[in-house]
Design a protein around this motif. Structure first.
Motif: not given
Length: 103
Positions: A47-53, A79-91
């Protein structure tokens, strides 16, 4: 320094914490899309997930790499507006994270 004022030096040791970053995301900053390289995840549903701040999950996508070093391109334009995001890859074997900037 001890209470009596004496001291000794320890020998230096190098400590390795594995790969600096096994998660490659580019371009960064991104505008319309990003590419993510998934090393060593062959056959694992990831799973590739994007989280906002604020920690809110804003987008996720599940992929299953068929090779050991596969590249996935993700459309971020709508999907995303300008800003910083954390990206998590989980398996089932690991979770790794990185940051991406949307411009």
């Amino acid at each position: 320094t001890d209470m009596d004022g004496s001291y000794t030096y320890s020998s230096l040791r190098t400590v390795y914490f594995g790969n600096k970053s096994i998660l490659e995301i580019f371009p960064n900053p991104a505008s319309d899309y990003c590419s993510i390289k998934l090393p060593g995840s062959k056959g694992l549903s990831t799973e590739i997930s994007f989280y906002d701040m604020t920690g809110r999950k804003v987008f996720s996508q599940r992929v299953t790499p068929q090779s050991g070093n596969e590249l996935f391109t993700i459309d971020l334009k709508e999907r995303l507006v300008p800003g910083m995001y954390f990206v998590y890859l989980s398996n089932s074997s690991q979770t790794v994270s990185s940051k991406i900037i949307m411009k």
